[in-house]
Each structure stands twice: as structure tokens, then as C-alpha cells.
Design a protein around this motif. Structure first.
Motif: not given
Length: 87
Positions: A31-32, A74-79, A81-82, A86
Motif C-alpha cells: 500500500n502507498t 488502489a493507491a499503489t496501483i495509481q502511483a 501509473r501503468g 496488474h
């Protein structure tokens, strides 16, 4: 880092098995977010710890991960940026 941990445990398992020790399995929760990290305690008991909602969520994600899974919040996935695969 999570994938590197899994690779190292996977590499270590044959050695453990040859020594008659149990094989290890790794589950990771990521997690971020903001946390407080550092040494806390008293002269009788002193340890490194991490406090905060982001750390708590990472722990909850880790408990939901099966063996050899990495679950990211979700914060980690967003950080990312592809930059990582995932689903």
C-alpha cells in the motif's frame, strides 16, 4: 521488492527442504501512503515499528493474499501509473 522477495524464497526452498526444514511461502500486501516509521519503546523494550493507516491497510491486504500472491492497494496501483502489470 515484493517480487524479489518471492524469487529469493523460491530459490531458498530447495536448500531448506534438503536440510529437512519446512518450505516457506510468501504473501505480500502493498500500500502507498503516509506513515510514521522509527524506533519506539523504552529501555526495557525497544523496537522498530511503522504506524499509520497505509501500513494497516498493507497488513490487511497481506492477510488476504494467498501463497505467492502480491496484492496492492488502489493507491499503489495509481502511483505505479501503468509501470507494472496488474488486474
Amino acid at each position: 521488492a515484493a517480487l524479489a522477495m518471492q524469487v529469493e524464497v523460491f530459490r531458498l526452498n530447495p536448500e531448506l527442504q534438503a536440510a529437512g526444514r519446512p518450505r516457506l511461502q510468501v504473501a505480500v500486501g502493498l500500500n502507498t501512503g503516509a506513515v510514521i516509521a522509527g524506533d519506539v519503546g523504552s529501555p526495557e523494550r525497544y523496537e522498530f515499528t511503522i504506524l499509520g493507516d497505509a501500513a494497516n491497510l498493507a497488513r490487511r491486504l497481506e492477510t488476504q493474499a494467498g501463497p505467492w500472491e502480491v496484492i496492492a492497494g488502489a493507491a499503489t496501483i495509481q502511483a505505479l501509473r501503468g509501470r507494472a502489470l496488474h488486474r
